[in-house]
Design a protein around this motif. Structure first.
Motif, mmCIF file in Angstrom:
data_model
loop_
_atom_site.group_PDB
_atom_site.id
_atom_site.type_symbol
_atom_site.label_atom_id
_atom_site.label_comp_id
_atom_site.label_asym_id
_atom_site.label_seq_id
_atom_site.Cartn_x
_atom_site.Cartn_y
_atom_site.Cartn_z
ATOM 1 N N SER A 81 7.630 38.332 3.718
ATOM 2 C CA SER A 81 6.592 38.582 3.776
ATOM 3 C C SER A 81 6.125 38.890 5.085
ATOM 4 C CB SER A 81 4.909 37.556 3.817
ATOM 5 O OG SER A 81 5.342 37.574 2.049
ATOM 6 N N LEU A 82 6.584 38.213 5.928
ATOM 7 C CA LEU A 82 6.333 38.269 7.516
ATOM 8 C C LEU A 82 7.248 39.056 7.991
ATOM 9 C CD1 LEU A 82 5.347 36.383 9.897
ATOM 10 C CD2 LEU A 82 7.602 35.411 9.958
ATOM 11 N N TYR A 83 8.620 39.223 7.903
ATOM 12 C CA TYR A 83 9.363 40.516 8.366
ATOM 13 C C TYR A 83 8.393 41.895 8.126
ATOM 14 C CZ TYR A 83 13.350 37.263 8.551
ATOM 15 O OH TYR A 83 13.621 36.382 9.393
ATOM 16 N N THR A 84 7.827 41.938 6.203
ATOM 17 C CA THR A 84 7.680 42.790 5.844
ATOM 18 C C THR A 84 6.365 43.304 6.776
ATOM 19 O OG1 THR A 84 8.113 43.424 3.994
ATOM 20 C CG2 THR A 84 6.532 44.988 3.669
ATOM 21 N N VAL A 85 4.953 42.953 7.371
ATOM 22 C CA VAL A 85 3.992 43.324 7.863
ATOM 23 C C VAL A 85 4.363 42.975 9.320
ATOM 24 C CG1 VAL A 85 1.844 41.872 8.961
ATOM 25 C CG2 VAL A 85 2.723 42.148 6.704
ATOM 26 N N TYR A 86 5.532 42.625 9.948
ATOM 27 C CA TYR A 86 5.460 42.552 11.174
ATOM 28 C C TYR A 86 6.572 44.661 11.384
ATOM 29 C CZ TYR A 86 9.568 43.362 15.499
ATOM 30 O OH TYR A 86 9.942 43.155 16.243
ATOM 31 N N GLY A 87 6.966 44.796 10.004
ATOM 32 C CA GLY A 87 7.730 46.161 10.487
ATOM 33 C C GLY A 87 6.926 47.169 10.248
ATOM 34 N N ALA A 88 5.908 46.930 9.357
ATOM 35 C CA ALA A 88 4.832 47.620 9.083
ATOM 36 C C ALA A 88 4.403 47.998 10.195
ATOM 37 C CB ALA A 88 3.448 47.037 8.086
ATOM 38 N N ALA A 89 3.967 46.719 10.910
ATOM 39 C CA ALA A 89 3.055 46.798 12.579
ATOM 40 C C ALA A 89 3.902 47.704 13.297
ATOM 41 C CB ALA A 89 2.509 44.771 13.333
ATOM 42 N N ILE A 90 5.323 47.517 13.488
ATOM 43 C CA ILE A 90 5.717 47.714 14.568
ATOM 44 C C ILE A 90 5.576 49.211 14.176
ATOM 45 C CG2 ILE A 90 8.533 48.379 15.376
ATOM 46 C CD1 ILE A 90 6.698 46.044 16.770
ATOM 47 N N ALA A 91 5.890 50.131 12.592
ATOM 48 C CA ALA A 91 6.344 51.083 12.694
ATOM 49 C C ALA A 91 4.734 51.771 12.889
ATOM 50 C CB ALA A 91 6.095 51.380 11.297
ATOM 51 N N SER A 92 3.446 51.533 12.331
ATOM 52 C CA SER A 92 1.946 52.058 12.859
ATOM 53 C C SER A 92 2.168 52.251 13.667
ATOM 54 C CB SER A 92 1.125 50.558 13.107
ATOM 55 O OG SER A 92 1.244 50.464 11.030
ATOM 56 N N CYS A 93 2.524 51.007 15.207
ATOM 57 C CA CYS A 93 2.330 51.432 16.691
ATOM 58 C C CYS A 93 2.804 52.737 17.566
ATOM 59 C CB CYS A 93 2.766 50.025 16.993
ATOM 60 S SG CYS A 93 1.529 48.850 17.392
ATOM 61 N N LEU A 94 4.731 52.517 16.603
ATOM 62 C CA LEU A 94 5.320 53.742 17.261
ATOM 63 C C LEU A 94 5.235 55.123 16.559
ATOM 64 C CD1 LEU A 94 8.948 52.449 15.636
ATOM 65 C CD2 LEU A 94 8.074 52.397 18.130
ATOM 66 N N LEU A 95 4.050 55.054 15.213
ATOM 67 C CA LEU A 95 3.835 56.739 15.740
ATOM 68 C C LEU A 95 2.826 57.101 15.917
ATOM 69 C CD1 LEU A 95 4.144 58.766 12.704
ATOM 70 C CD2 LEU A 95 1.969 57.708 11.464
ATOM 71 N N LEU A 96 1.738 55.636 16.078
ATOM 72 C CA LEU A 96 0.307 56.202 17.150
ATOM 73 C C LEU A 96 1.660 56.293 18.544
ATOM 74 C CD1 LEU A 96 -2.878 55.937 17.135
ATOM 75 C CD2 LEU A 96 -2.504 53.671 17.918
ATOM 76 N N ILE A 97 2.014 55.843 19.006
ATOM 77 C CA ILE A 97 2.082 56.143 19.768
ATOM 78 C C ILE A 97 2.813 57.740 19.861
ATOM 79 C CG2 ILE A 97 4.213 55.765 21.972
ATOM 80 C CD1 ILE A 97 3.822 52.967 21.357
ATOM 81 N N ASP A 98 3.795 57.366 18.889
ATOM 82 C CA ASP A 98 4.553 58.890 19.049
ATOM 83 C C ASP A 98 3.670 60.194 18.976
ATOM 84 O OD1 ASP A 98 6.720 61.162 18.520
ATOM 85 O OD2 ASP A 98 6.406 61.147 16.417
ATOM 86 N N LYS A 99 2.435 60.074 18.007
ATOM 87 C CA LYS A 99 1.511 61.428 17.992
ATOM 88 C C LYS A 99 0.327 61.543 18.905
ATOM 89 C CE LYS A 99 3.158 62.214 14.221
ATOM 90 N NZ LYS A 99 4.098 63.360 14.439
ATOM 91 N N SER A 100 0.458 60.260 20.047
ATOM 92 C CA SER A 100 -0.203 60.635 20.663
ATOM 93 C C SER A 100 -0.085 61.956 21.927
ATOM 94 C CB SER A 100 -0.736 59.144 21.307
ATOM 95 O OG SER A 100 -1.243 58.683 20.673
ATOM 96 N N THR A 101 -0.524 62.267 22.193
ATOM 97 C CA THR A 101 -1.122 63.727 23.268
ATOM 98 C C THR A 101 -1.441 63.117 24.492
ATOM 99 O OG1 THR A 101 -2.773 64.766 22.901
ATOM 100 C CG2 THR A 101 -0.937 65.544 21.775
ATOM 101 N N GLY A 102 -0.998 63.549 25.687
ATOM 102 C CA GLY A 102 -1.512 63.098 26.782
ATOM 103 C C GLY A 102 -0.521 61.742 27.382
ATOM 104 N N ILE A 103 0.502 61.287 26.886
ATOM 105 C CA ILE A 103 0.697 60.320 27.353
ATOM 106 C C ILE A 103 2.342 60.171 27.732
ATOM 107 C CG2 ILE A 103 -1.212 58.551 26.375
ATOM 108 C CD1 ILE A 103 1.162 58.061 24.335
ATOM 109 N N GLU A 104 2.691 61.492 27.571
ATOM 110 C CA GLU A 104 4.361 61.630 27.973
ATOM 111 C C GLU A 104 4.515 61.022 28.931
ATOM 112 O OE1 GLU A 104 1.858 64.579 27.075
ATOM 113 O OE2 GLU A 104 2.269 64.256 25.104
ATOM 114 N N GLY A 105 5.574 60.426 29.220
ATOM 115 C CA GLY A 105 6.267 60.318 29.963
ATOM 116 C C GLY A 105 6.451 58.370 30.036
ATOM 117 N N HIS A 106 5.894 57.912 29.715
ATOM 118 C CA HIS A 106 4.638 56.607 29.277
ATOM 119 C C HIS A 106 5.702 55.931 27.773
ATOM 120 C CE1 HIS A 106 2.737 56.904 33.249
ATOM 121 N NE2 HIS A 106 2.342 57.525 32.617
#
Length: 114
Positions: free
Chosen positions: A52-77
């Motif tokens: 359970s710990l590994y699953t939720v950790y992976g989901a949290a990391i994947a969610s943040c990666l997706l959020l950062i990847d799809k955000s505009t205006g933060i290129e370079g950061h």
């Protein structure tokens, strides 16, 4: 370009970092109490709990990666934001006993009951 993306990313990242600082403070307080108590308990998690710990950790990391990847205006950061999130979530899930015991596993038990 959406002008709200950088603002929302700042808010999300600030919440993640402040929550991690709170976790570090709570863990420090627990360790200080353990030193004065003279007794320390060791908990060994089952495979189901760790899964359970590994699953939720992976989901949290994947969610943040997706959020950062799809955000505009933060290129370079984006790389810096990914590293910050990785450090914060890794600390929370694998090094913060207060988070695991008081927050995560409490929520998991509540979800399993319902």
């Amino acid at each position: 370009m959406t002008s709200t993306d950088p603002i929302m990313m700042f808010v999300v990242q600030t919440v993640i970092v402040l929550f991690t600082i709170l976790l570090a403070y709570r863990d420090f307080a627990i360790r200080k109490k353990e030193q004065t108590a003279g007794m320390v308990a060791e908990v060994i998690r089952s495979d189901k709990s760790m899964g359970s710990l590994y699953t939720v950790y992976g989901a949290a990391i994947a969610s943040c990666l997706l959020l950062i990847d799809k955000s505009t205006g933060i290129e370079g950061h984006k790389v810096a934001l990914i590293i910050i999130d990785f450090i914060c979530f890794t600390y929370a899930f694998f090094f913060s006993s207060w988070f695991r015991n008081a927050v995560f596993f409490t929520l998991i038990q509540r979800v399993r009951k319902d």
